[in-house]
Design an enzyme around this catalytic site. Structure first.
Site, mmCIF file in Angstrom:
data_model
loop_
_atom_site.group_PDB
_atom_site.id
_atom_site.type_symbol
_atom_site.label_atom_id
_atom_site.label_comp_id
_atom_site.label_asym_id
_atom_site.label_seq_id
_atom_site.Cartn_x
_atom_site.Cartn_y
_atom_site.Cartn_z
ATOM 1 N N TRP A 9 19.007 9.395 -18.737
ATOM 2 C CA TRP A 9 18.579 8.286 -19.595
ATOM 3 C C TRP A 9 17.169 7.786 -19.283
ATOM 4 O O TRP A 9 16.639 6.952 -19.991
ATOM 5 C CB TRP A 9 19.607 7.140 -19.519
ATOM 6 C CG TRP A 9 20.690 7.304 -20.549
ATOM 7 C CD1 TRP A 9 21.217 8.490 -21.005
ATOM 8 C CD2 TRP A 9 21.356 6.265 -21.283
ATOM 9 N NE1 TRP A 9 22.166 8.247 -21.962
ATOM 10 C CE2 TRP A 9 22.285 6.885 -22.153
ATOM 11 C CE3 TRP A 9 21.277 4.873 -21.277
ATOM 12 C CZ2 TRP A 9 23.107 6.157 -23.019
ATOM 13 C CZ3 TRP A 9 22.100 4.150 -22.133
ATOM 14 C CH2 TRP A 9 22.996 4.792 -22.994
ATOM 15 N N LYS A 10 16.590 8.275 -18.195
ATOM 16 C CA LYS A 10 15.225 7.859 -17.829
ATOM 17 C C LYS A 10 15.126 6.322 -17.832
ATOM 18 O O LYS A 10 16.081 5.658 -17.457
ATOM 19 C CB LYS A 10 14.203 8.523 -18.765
ATOM 20 C CG LYS A 10 14.421 10.040 -18.842
ATOM 21 C CD LYS A 10 13.291 10.787 -19.476
ATOM 22 C CE LYS A 10 13.618 12.276 -19.482
ATOM 23 N NZ LYS A 10 12.501 13.107 -19.899
ATOM 24 N N HIS A 91 12.663 15.075 -10.336
ATOM 25 C CA HIS A 91 12.309 15.281 -11.747
ATOM 26 C C HIS A 91 10.781 15.378 -11.857
ATOM 27 O O HIS A 91 10.061 14.701 -11.125
ATOM 28 C CB HIS A 91 12.844 14.114 -12.580
ATOM 29 C CG HIS A 91 12.733 14.368 -14.052
ATOM 30 N ND1 HIS A 91 11.552 14.224 -14.738
ATOM 31 C CD2 HIS A 91 13.653 14.792 -14.959
ATOM 32 C CE1 HIS A 91 11.758 14.543 -16.018
ATOM 33 N NE2 HIS A 91 13.023 14.889 -16.173
ATOM 34 N N GLU A 161 13.242 22.843 -15.606
ATOM 35 C CA GLU A 161 12.711 22.064 -16.719
ATOM 36 C C GLU A 161 11.211 22.318 -16.857
ATOM 37 O O GLU A 161 10.409 21.714 -16.138
ATOM 38 C CB GLU A 161 12.933 20.567 -16.475
ATOM 39 C CG GLU A 161 14.381 20.165 -16.340
ATOM 40 C CD GLU A 161 14.573 18.682 -16.647
ATOM 41 O OE1 GLU A 161 15.327 18.377 -17.573
ATOM 42 O OE2 GLU A 161 13.938 17.834 -15.989
ATOM 43 N N GLY A 227 17.536 14.726 -21.929
ATOM 44 C CA GLY A 227 16.966 13.386 -22.006
ATOM 45 C C GLY A 227 17.280 12.738 -23.345
ATOM 46 O O GLY A 227 18.357 12.184 -23.559
ATOM 47 N N GLY A 228 16.344 12.843 -24.275
ATOM 48 C CA GLY A 228 16.436 12.167 -25.571
ATOM 49 C C GLY A 228 17.782 12.325 -26.273
ATOM 50 O O GLY A 228 18.341 11.350 -26.774
HETATM 51 P P1 PGA Z 1 14.309 15.803 -22.949
HETATM 52 O O1 PGA Z 1 14.252 15.459 -21.367
HETATM 53 O O2 PGA Z 1 15.666 16.372 -23.211
HETATM 54 O O3 PGA Z 1 14.074 14.488 -23.628
HETATM 55 O O4 PGA Z 1 13.224 16.799 -23.211
HETATM 56 C C1 PGA Z 1 14.840 16.305 -20.432
HETATM 57 C C2 PGA Z 1 14.570 15.793 -19.039
HETATM 58 O O5 PGA Z 1 13.441 15.342 -18.783
HETATM 59 O O6 PGA Z 1 15.450 15.822 -18.166
#
Ligand code: PGA
Length: 244
Positions: A9-10, A91, A161, A227-228
């Site tokens: 979720w950042k 990350h 990633e 993420g998103g």
């Molecule tokens: P994203 O992010 O799916 O929004 O590209 C992935 C992450 O940074 O773990």
């Protein structure tokens, strides 16, 4: 190997999102053949785990020490105290924004394990590094430096990633993902033996409901770090369905 689908979720989420988290937790019951977890901002973990004690909720970072004079940091025992069972470590956003090194990340993974947390250690190249033909070298170097010597599949996963794929809607070619995950697998086996065969390697970077089936079918892609598309149950579910 059971697929591992983890939401990141950042810096998103306040108490008004607890209902969404509970909708995501319900997916874990609905799809028992997929391991599902969500890594939340530290401020939400205790409240989320209090109402969803059976769902795997994690942090997004931890300090390598248990306590002390480190203003603003959260230690692994603090995450455990809040009810977390896992954490993301290293990350790329922390490697760049917080200048985290492989050595820092390795120490954090050890500390997380000592506290009883599972870890997802992230690696990935920038676009400039890929364009320069250095992607494999960079990622395998990060892997070598970031994983503790005693890593086992019980408590450690790796997330590949590519930095340029995160939040951009761009993903690497299927063959590039296959090549990288194969190279990571090879290094894990050469370093950790049979454990290296079992350590899950997640792909992360713009994974969504449209591309998840393709990405998750690539050999050595054992799950996703998302993420998103993990911010709502509606966007997250198709990815989990693809994994199932
Ligand atoms: P994203 O992010 O799916 O929004 O590209 C992935 C992450 O940074 O773990």
């Amino acid at each position: 190997m059971q697929k591992y689908i983890v939401g990141n979720w950042k810096m998103n989420g306040t108490s008004s999102d607890l209902q969404e988290i509970s909708a995501i937790a319900a997916l874990a019951t609905q799809y028992p053949l997929v391991d599902i977890a969500i890594c939340l901002p530290a401020t939400l973990i205790a409240r989320a785990t209090a109402s969803m004690p059976d769902f795997a909720i994690g942090g997004q970072d931890c300090h390598h020490e248990v306590s002390g004079a480190h203003t603003g940091c959260v230690s692994p025992p603090m995450l455990v105290d809040a009810g977390a069972t896992l954490t993301i470590i290293g990350h790329s956003e922390r490697r760049s924004d917080q200048y985290e090194t492989n050595a820092n990340i390795c120490a954090k993974a050890s500390a997380a394990h000592a506290a009883g947390l599972k870890s997802i250690v992230c690696v990935g190249e920038t676009l400039a590094e890929r364009d320069a033909g250095q992607a494999l070298e960079i990622v395998l170097g990060q892997l070598e430096g970031s994983l503790p010597d005693d890593a086992t599949a019980d408590w450690l996963s790796v997330a590949y990633e590519p930095v340029w794929a995160i939040g951009t809607g761009r993903i690497p070619d299927e063959s590039d993902v296959a090549e990288m995950h194969f190279a990571i697998r090879k290094q894990l086996i050469s370093r950790f033996g049979s454990n290296g065969e079992m350590i899950r390697i997640l792909y992360g970077g713009s994974m969504n409901g449209e591309n998840a089936s393709m990405l998750l079918a690539i050999p050595n892609v054992d799950g996703g770090l998302i993420g998103g598309a993990s911010l709502t149950a509606v966007k997250f579910e198709p990815i989990i369905k693809a994994a199932a």
